[in-house]
Design an enzyme around this catalytic site. Structure first.
Site, PDB file in Angstrom:
ATOM      1  N   ARG A  50      20.486  -7.398   7.278  1.00 29.26           N
ATOM      2  CA  ARG A  50      19.982  -8.761   7.430  1.00 29.26           C
ATOM      3  C   ARG A  50      21.075  -9.752   7.810  1.00 29.26           C
ATOM      4  NH1 ARG A  50      21.853  -8.858   2.411  1.00 29.26           N
ATOM      5  NH2 ARG A  50      22.117 -10.807   1.290  1.00 29.26           N
ATOM      6  N   ARG A  64       0.832  -1.213   0.000  1.00 30.16           N
ATOM      7  CA  ARG A  64       0.000   0.000   0.000  1.00 30.16           C
ATOM      8  C   ARG A  64       0.862   1.257   0.000  1.00 30.16           C
ATOM      9  NH1 ARG A  64      -4.114  -2.265   4.552  1.00 30.16           N
ATOM     10  NH2 ARG A  64      -5.245  -3.703   3.198  1.00 30.16           N
TER      11      ARG A  64
END
Length: 149
Positions: free
Chosen positions: A104, A31
């Site tokens: 990460r 979104r």
């Protein structure tokens, strides 16, 4: 029976909730960055969130399998603790990856090490059970006796 696996069940449920959270983050990123399904590319920030979720989902069946095998055949308490550490590592992996690809790495290595520990515990537990039930031999006792002699 339930008390023998309640910790494993709790960690598994926590893992499912974590996976749901990761999935929701992908929806929010879609979104925010206007990336409609089924597209998997777009803004780099979306792509990192998406990859973090997909990578975590790919490892989840492996995690659940070794968590339960280790918990049933090795130790419920030790395996559940390892499971919690793995889930914490995966959460740090997800949030780190969402910020930057470099973010990460440390959590990825940490969670991979925990997975390997669970694999070793699973293997030892199954091997000891095979020796006990099919060969009528107590493998830990044989190893200890061999170390003492």
């Amino acid at each position: 029976m339930q008390e023998q696996v309640v910790l494993l069940a709790a960690v598994s449920l926590l893992g499912v909730l974590e996976q749901a959270y990761f999935s929701l983050q992908v929806i929010y990123a879609r979104r925010k960055y206007s990336v409609p399904p089924p597209a998997t590319s777009g803004h780099p920030d979306f792509e990192r969130v998406y990859r973090a979720q997909v990578n975590s989902s790919e490892y989840f069946p492996i995690f659940l399998t070794v968590l339960w095998v280790s918990g049933v055949f090795f130790s419920q308490g030790v395996s559940s603790l390892c499971g919690l550490l793995y889930l914490c590592g995966r959460f740090c992996y997800f949030t780190g990856y969402a910020k930057s690809a470099q973010g990460r790495l440390a959590p990825l290595y940490f969670s991979a090490k925990i997975l390997w520990v669970l694999i070793v515990f699973s293997s030892l537990g199954v091997l000891c059970s095979l020796f006990r039930f099919h060969l009528d031999m107590d493998l830990p006792q044989l190893v200890l006796r061999g170390l003492v002699e």
